[in-house]
Design a protein around this motif. Sequence first.
Motif, PDB file in Angstrom:
ATOM      1  N   THR A 128     -23.607   5.310  26.584  1.00 57.63           N
ATOM      2  CA  THR A 128     -22.391   5.979  27.023  1.00 57.63           C
ATOM      3  C   THR A 128     -21.200   5.180  26.531  1.00 57.63           C
ATOM      4  N   ASN A 129     -20.224   5.872  25.983  1.00 54.64           N
ATOM      5  CA  ASN A 129     -19.017   5.200  25.516  1.00 54.64           C
ATOM      6  C   ASN A 129     -18.224   4.723  26.730  1.00 54.64           C
ATOM      7  N   VAL A 130     -17.957   3.431  26.815  1.00 57.74           N
ATOM      8  CA  VAL A 130     -17.232   2.868  27.946  1.00 57.74           C
ATOM      9  C   VAL A 130     -15.777   2.555  27.611  1.00 57.74           C
ATOM     10  N   PHE A 131     -15.352   2.928  26.418  1.00 57.06           N
ATOM     11  CA  PHE A 131     -13.989   2.646  26.001  1.00 57.06           C
ATOM     12  C   PHE A 131     -13.044   3.753  26.465  1.00 57.06           C
ATOM     13  N   ARG A 132     -11.800   3.391  26.674  1.00 52.79           N
ATOM     14  CA  ARG A 132     -10.799   4.373  27.084  1.00 52.79           C
ATOM     15  C   ARG A 132     -10.421   5.242  25.893  1.00 52.79           C
ATOM     16  N   VAL A 133      -9.802   6.357  26.190  1.00 51.30           N
ATOM     17  CA  VAL A 133      -9.323   7.247  25.142  1.00 51.30           C
ATOM     18  C   VAL A 133      -8.174   6.563  24.418  1.00 51.30           C
ATOM     19  N   ASP A 134      -8.153   6.666  23.097  1.00 49.34           N
ATOM     20  CA  ASP A 134      -7.102   6.054  22.292  1.00 49.34           C
ATOM     21  C   ASP A 134      -5.871   6.958  22.324  1.00 49.34           C
ATOM     22  N   VAL A 135      -4.829   6.503  23.023  1.00 48.73           N
ATOM     23  CA  VAL A 135      -3.608   7.290  23.179  1.00 48.73           C
ATOM     24  C   VAL A 135      -2.459   6.529  22.525  1.00 48.73           C
ATOM     25  N   VAL A 136      -1.696   7.224  21.692  1.00 49.34           N
ATOM     26  CA  VAL A 136      -0.554   6.607  21.023  1.00 49.34           C
ATOM     27  C   VAL A 136       0.533   6.356  22.069  1.00 49.34           C
ATOM     28  N   GLN A 137       1.020   5.118  22.110  1.00 48.33           N
ATOM     29  CA  GLN A 137       2.085   4.744  23.038  1.00 48.33           C
ATOM     30  C   GLN A 137       3.132   3.954  22.263  1.00 48.33           C
ATOM     31  N   PRO A 138       4.360   3.935  22.763  1.00 49.02           N
ATOM     32  CA  PRO A 138       5.385   3.143  22.080  1.00 49.02           C
ATOM     33  C   PRO A 138       5.005   1.665  22.080  1.00 49.02           C
ATOM     34  N   SER A 139       5.262   1.000  20.961  1.00 44.91           N
ATOM     35  CA  SER A 139       4.919  -0.413  20.861  1.00 44.91           C
ATOM     36  C   SER A 139       6.167  -1.278  21.010  1.00 44.91           C
ATOM     37  N   LEU A 140       5.961  -2.562  21.009  1.00 46.00           N
ATOM     38  CA  LEU A 140       7.037  -3.531  21.120  1.00 46.00           C
ATOM     39  C   LEU A 140       7.890  -3.464  19.858  1.00 46.00           C
ATOM     40  N   PRO A 141       9.213  -3.386  19.979  1.00 52.49           N
ATOM     41  CA  PRO A 141      10.056  -3.370  18.775  1.00 52.49           C
ATOM     42  C   PRO A 141       9.875  -4.659  17.968  1.00 52.49           C
ATOM     43  N   ALA A 142       9.913  -4.537  16.637  1.00 45.25           N
ATOM     44  CA  ALA A 142       9.699  -5.683  15.752  1.00 45.25           C
ATOM     45  C   ALA A 142      10.666  -6.815  16.063  1.00 45.25           C
ATOM     46  N   GLU A 143      11.920  -6.489  16.335  1.00 44.55           N
ATOM     47  CA  GLU A 143      12.910  -7.537  16.612  1.00 44.55           C
ATOM     48  C   GLU A 143      12.524  -8.339  17.854  1.00 44.55           C
ATOM     49  N   GLU A 144      12.012  -7.658  18.860  1.00 41.14           N
ATOM     50  CA  GLU A 144      11.627  -8.333  20.098  1.00 41.14           C
ATOM     51  C   GLU A 144      10.388  -9.209  19.878  1.00 41.14           C
ATOM     52  N   ALA A 145       9.440  -8.731  19.074  1.00 36.81           N
ATOM     53  CA  ALA A 145       8.247  -9.523  18.777  1.00 36.81           C
ATOM     54  C   ALA A 145       8.610 -10.755  17.967  1.00 36.81           C
ATOM     55  N   LEU A 146       9.489 -10.584  16.984  1.00 36.63           N
ATOM     56  CA  LEU A 146       9.885 -11.701  16.135  1.00 36.63           C
ATOM     57  C   LEU A 146      10.770 -12.692  16.862  1.00 36.63           C
ATOM     58  N   ALA A 147      11.426 -12.280  17.941  1.00 36.71           N
ATOM     59  CA  ALA A 147      12.305 -13.177  18.694  1.00 36.71           C
ATOM     60  C   ALA A 147      11.527 -14.354  19.290  1.00 36.71           C
ATOM     61  N   ALA A 148      10.263 -14.148  19.609  1.00 37.02           N
ATOM     62  CA  ALA A 148       9.446 -15.214  20.201  1.00 37.02           C
ATOM     63  C   ALA A 148       8.698 -16.027  19.152  1.00 37.02           C
ATOM     64  N   ALA A 149       8.796 -15.639  17.881  1.00 36.03           N
ATOM     65  CA  ALA A 149       8.066 -16.334  16.829  1.00 36.03           C
ATOM     66  C   ALA A 149       8.739 -17.649  16.472  1.00 36.03           C
ATOM     67  N   PRO A 150       7.949 -18.685  16.129  1.00 35.31           N
ATOM     68  CA  PRO A 150       8.545 -19.952  15.720  1.00 35.31           C
ATOM     69  C   PRO A 150       9.318 -19.819  14.406  1.00 35.31           C
ATOM     70  N   ALA A 151       8.902 -18.879  13.537  1.00 34.01           N
ATOM     71  CA  ALA A 151       9.604 -18.664  12.269  1.00 34.01           C
ATOM     72  C   ALA A 151       9.424 -17.215  11.850  1.00 34.01           C
ATOM     73  N   ALA A 152      10.495 -16.624  11.340  1.00 37.56           N
ATOM     74  CA  ALA A 152      10.450 -15.243  10.843  1.00 37.56           C
ATOM     75  C   ALA A 152      11.270 -15.170   9.570  1.00 37.56           C
ATOM     76  N   GLN A 153      10.883 -14.228   8.697  1.00 30.71           N
ATOM     77  CA  GLN A 153      11.602 -14.047   7.441  1.00 30.71           C
ATOM     78  C   GLN A 153      11.395 -12.604   6.984  1.00 30.71           C
ATOM     79  N   ASP A 154      12.466 -11.932   6.612  1.00 26.82           N
ATOM     80  CA  ASP A 154      12.424 -10.557   6.111  1.00 26.82           C
ATOM     81  C   ASP A 154      11.692  -9.608   7.054  1.00 26.82           C
ATOM     82  N   GLY A 155      11.914  -9.782   8.355  1.00 31.56           N
ATOM     83  CA  GLY A 155      11.304  -8.884   9.332  1.00 31.56           C
ATOM     84  C   GLY A 155       9.824  -9.098   9.549  1.00 31.56           C
ATOM     85  N   ARG A 156       9.291 -10.271   9.156  1.00 27.22           N
ATOM     86  CA  ARG A 156       7.869 -10.589   9.313  1.00 27.22           C
ATOM     87  C   ARG A 156       7.714 -11.994   9.873  1.00 27.22           C
ATOM     88  N   PHE A 157       6.533 -12.266  10.431  1.00 26.43           N
ATOM     89  CA  PHE A 157       6.224 -13.620  10.879  1.00 26.43           C
ATOM     90  C   PHE A 157       6.085 -14.511   9.658  1.00 26.43           C
TER      91      PHE A 157
END
Length: 98
Positions: free
Chosen positions: A59-88
Amino acid sequence: MAITRDEVARLARLSRMSLSDAELDALAPQLDEIVSAVARVAEVAAADTAPSSHAVPLTNVFRVDVVQPSLPAEEALAAAPAAQDGRFRVPRILDADE
């Protein structure tokens, strides 16, 4: 066909195991029971029985894959030790020619 104490002693010698007399006496009936159980399974298995990979249905025990809004790139990169050109930015691990 019962497995004898002598057969268990021979198997122990072949596998380079040192067993005491008490262990030999205890293992003979246990091994005989195991061999008998395997023989009973072999009797039940028939050529018209379809092979299966599992004894019970899966029996499949995984949840249904539902598209949800993700964390904005700027917010994710704000916690990174280094970022360049919108990437880690991470240390190089391969040479440039690889």
